[in-house]
Each structure stands twice: as C-alpha cells, then as structure tokens.
Design an enzyme around this catalytic site. Sequence first.
Site, PDB file in Angstrom:
ATOM      1  N   CYS A 173       6.371   3.791 -16.255  1.00 47.39           N
ATOM      2  CA  CYS A 173       7.519   3.047 -15.843  1.00 47.39           C
ATOM      3  C   CYS A 173       7.337   1.668 -16.437  1.00 47.39           C
ATOM      4  CB  CYS A 173       7.702   3.200 -14.383  1.00 47.39           C
ATOM      5  SG  CYS A 173       6.227   3.180 -13.518  1.00 47.39           S
ATOM      6  N   GLN A 220       4.224  -3.989  -8.792  1.00 45.52           N
ATOM      7  CA  GLN A 220       5.032  -2.709  -9.003  1.00 45.52           C
ATOM      8  C   GLN A 220       5.398  -2.234  -7.517  1.00 45.52           C
ATOM      9  OE1 GLN A 220       2.174  -1.366 -12.769  1.00 45.52           O
ATOM     10  NE2 GLN A 220       3.208   0.332 -11.563  1.00 45.52           N
ATOM     11  N   SER A 243       8.273   2.616  -4.769  1.00 44.01           N
ATOM     12  CA  SER A 243       9.026   3.664  -5.045  1.00 44.01           C
ATOM     13  C   SER A 243       8.429   4.310  -6.350  1.00 44.01           C
ATOM     14  CB  SER A 243      10.486   3.512  -5.292  1.00 44.01           C
ATOM     15  OG  SER A 243      10.643   2.564  -6.315  1.00 44.01           O
ATOM     16  N   GLY A 244       7.487   3.449  -7.139  1.00 48.26           N
ATOM     17  CA  GLY A 244       6.527   3.946  -8.343  1.00 48.26           C
ATOM     18  C   GLY A 244       5.643   4.931  -7.727  1.00 48.26           C
ATOM     19  N   ARG A 256       0.282  -3.397  -6.873  1.00 46.80           N
ATOM     20  CA  ARG A 256       1.338  -2.722  -5.984  1.00 46.80           C
ATOM     21  C   ARG A 256       1.937  -3.783  -5.053  1.00 46.80           C
ATOM     22  NH1 ARG A 256       3.928   1.594  -7.363  1.00 46.80           N
ATOM     23  NH2 ARG A 256       1.885   2.943  -7.278  1.00 46.80           N
ATOM     24  N   HIS A 305      10.187  -2.895 -10.694  1.00 49.55           N
ATOM     25  CA  HIS A 305       8.864  -3.510 -11.230  1.00 49.55           C
ATOM     26  C   HIS A 305       9.286  -4.894 -12.029  1.00 49.55           C
ATOM     27  CE1 HIS A 305       7.147   0.371 -10.109  1.00 49.55           C
ATOM     28  NE2 HIS A 305       6.760   0.728 -11.247  1.00 49.55           N
ATOM     29  N   ASN A 312      12.494   0.542 -11.524  1.00 54.54           N
ATOM     30  CA  ASN A 312      11.339   1.477 -12.107  1.00 54.54           C
ATOM     31  C   ASN A 312      11.961   3.151 -12.008  1.00 54.54           C
ATOM     32  OD1 ASN A 312      11.115   0.594  -9.265  1.00 54.54           O
ATOM     33  ND2 ASN A 312       9.905   2.297  -9.104  1.00 54.54           N
TER      34      ASN A 312
END
Length: 339
Positions: free
Chosen positions: A129, A156, A159-160, A236, A243, A317
């Site tokens: 992503c 990021q 949800s990644g 994160r 992102h 993302n």
Amino acid sequence: MKKYRIAVAGATGAVGREMIKMLENRNFPVESVKFLASERSAGSKLTFNGKEYTVELLTKDGGKDTDIALFSAGGSVSKEFAPHFAADGCFVIDNSSAWRMEKEVPLVVPEVNPGDLKKDKKIIANPNCSTIQMAAALKPLHDFAKVKRVIVSTYQAVSGAGQKGITELAEQSKAWAKGEEIPAASKFQYRIAFNLIPQIDVFDEYDYTKEELKMTNETKKIMGDDSIMVSATCVRVPVFRSHSESVWIETEKPLSPEKAKELLSKAEGIEVIDDAANKKYPMPLDAEGKQVTYVGRIRKDISNAGNGLTFWVVSDNLLKGAALNAVQIAETLIKNEIV
Ligand SMILES: NC(=O)c1ccc[n+]([C@@H]2O[C@H](COP(=O)([O-])OP(=O)(O)OC[C@H]3O[C@@H](n4cnc5c(N)ncnc54)[C@H](OP(=O)(O)O)[C@@H]3O)[C@@H](O)[C@H]2O)c1
C-alpha cells in the site's frame, strides 16, 4: 459490452469489503460474482449491487468458472490457492506480498507500468500500500528528471493491519475516553492509541523492517529501474484510514517545485493540493474514501545544494493502496484485451 465472472477471495476482510464497493462504484462489467472466505465466514451474507450473496468457502477449484479473482486473504492462502486458480485459466490479482518479488509475476500500478500485464501471466501482484501511492507520485517526476534517490518516512493507518488493527485502535481509544483500563496490545507490538510505533512487520539483518524493504524493492520493480535507491522508515500511527508519507527525492536533472507541481497536476490519478498561504495540504481524513493520491507541501530541499525536492503524499490505503488498484488492474486487463 462483454461481462466477466468475478471472484473475491477474502471478501469479508477490510480490503475485500472495499473491493466489493469498488466493483459496484466503478460499474465493473460483472456477469457473475462469488465471495469467498475461510470456514469462519462461510455461510455469512454480503450484499453486491443490492442483491444478497452467501459467502462460500475458498477451495482450489474456485477458478474453474471464474475469469478474474481478486485475492486479499493473506500470503499463505494466496500461495496455496492462487496457482490452482491460474492453472484453470483465471487471472488472479493478489493483494498479499506472496508473489510480488517473483520474477515472472507482474507487480502493477496501472498508471505506472500497465505494459507489464500479459496474457500468459495469470498471477498479478498488487504492490504494498505505501509503495503504490509513492510510485504513483514518483512516476511523472522520474520520467522528467530521473529520480536517483528517495528517503521516505511513512505515517501508516491502522487499517493497513486489517480489521483487527481497526478494532484495536477503536477499543483502546474508547477505554481511554471512559477512563477505563486500556486493553493490552494484541495486533500491534505496543499500545497504538495516542502513540506511534516505528515498526511495521519484522526486522531484517540490517535493522530495516520488511515493510521498509518492500518500499525499497517494489519501487525498483514497478518503475522498471533498479538504480533508484530508496530508504524508508515506516511508522504506524493512530489514524484509522489513509497512509501519509514525507518523501525526499534527489533527481538527476534539476526539478523545480513549480515544474513538479505542473507534472503532478497533469498525472493520471494524482491531485495536487498545495497552497501554503491558505493552509491547504492533503490530510488522511480528507483522503478517506477517495480514489486518488494527493500530493502537497512540494518544496525545494533547503539543505541540499543539488537537485533535492521534498513533498507529502496521502492516499486511502484500503482504496489506491489495495482495492482500487486491484480493480484498476482488472480494468486494464479488459481495456488492453488481455482477459
Ligand atoms: N489493509 C490494507 O491496507 C492492505 C493493503 C494492501 C494489501 N493488504 C493485504 O491484503 C490481505 C488482506 O488484508 P486485510 O487487511 O483485508 O485483512 P483482514 O481484514 O484480516 O481480512 C482477511 C480476509 O482473508 C480471509 N481469510 C483468512 N484466512 C483464510 C483462509 N484460510 N481461506 C480463505 N479466506 C481466508 C478472511 O476471511 P474470514 O472472514 O473467513 O476470516 C478475511 O476475509 C493481506 O495479505 C494484506 O497484507 C492489505
């Protein structure tokens, strides 16, 4: 117009659900559709274009009556099932990292390297992503000025890390707001609510994480240029979706911020939001649900006498970083008469 038989494997996950929405939203020419998952979700219901479908168990013969399968069920599932789908003549567009660096597997961002899609390459990898949105922004700049080096820091969204990542931030934030004991970290290494974690995936022998090395290696493959050097720090952050990336590049030819803005403004899939005087720049909240990659804060690097440029890239993302890019690959297969 010809229509296609579509399967979504991992349909109940964070990315799978967005794939279903993208197929609807972009009026994908669907003849039939089936939604596949593990035994955990088999039998549950999903809706597509107003009609309810029962989720089926993913099996090895799922590709027999399918033209294009969108996979987002994780690497090991993809390794096990994708070759069977491909052997049955189905194109598999896979979101996991399982196939990305295989020499024979195209790794595609449609705005960058659509020519890598071929009739005999049935397994196609959707890039990482963070890499997709960066490659989309780098491409027009690289074509004009040749990018030699990239230093990027990412911010990021949770949800990644899938549905579990979303739930973990939500539960921890709710507990904090109520003054209750904050649930312990489980998906992430440490508490993510009101924190930052400078580790995504595991560390390698050089103390980079696998996520960071994906940005290094996948960028070279997508851009078709092994000479581009990329050093990434992936972080994160407690954001649900989209992102963000702070990107620094060094180019071979001089590249002014004005020229970069002009090139990016004309590039497919990119929208420039860059008006410092009026406090206009892209932010993750604005990018949520949007089908473009935003670029802003474009400026000359004042620390570098050479050709340094720095900018900020934001994209959803779950969309450009996953579901949208996968559906765009499928659309390109159709447009280029490959499927
Ligand atoms: N999230 C992102 O931003 C993002 C971006 C790019 C790529 N990806 C990649 O996309 C993949 C899915 O990510 P996600 O975020 O959507 O994860 P997720 O929310 O955890 O969803 C996982 C999906 O895979 C299914 N699944 C798991 N094991 C299975 C099995 N043995 N057989 C069939 N289906 C199985 C799950 O079905 P059940 O409901 O039955 O458990 C669920 O539908 C991962 O490889 C991830 O790395 C994610």
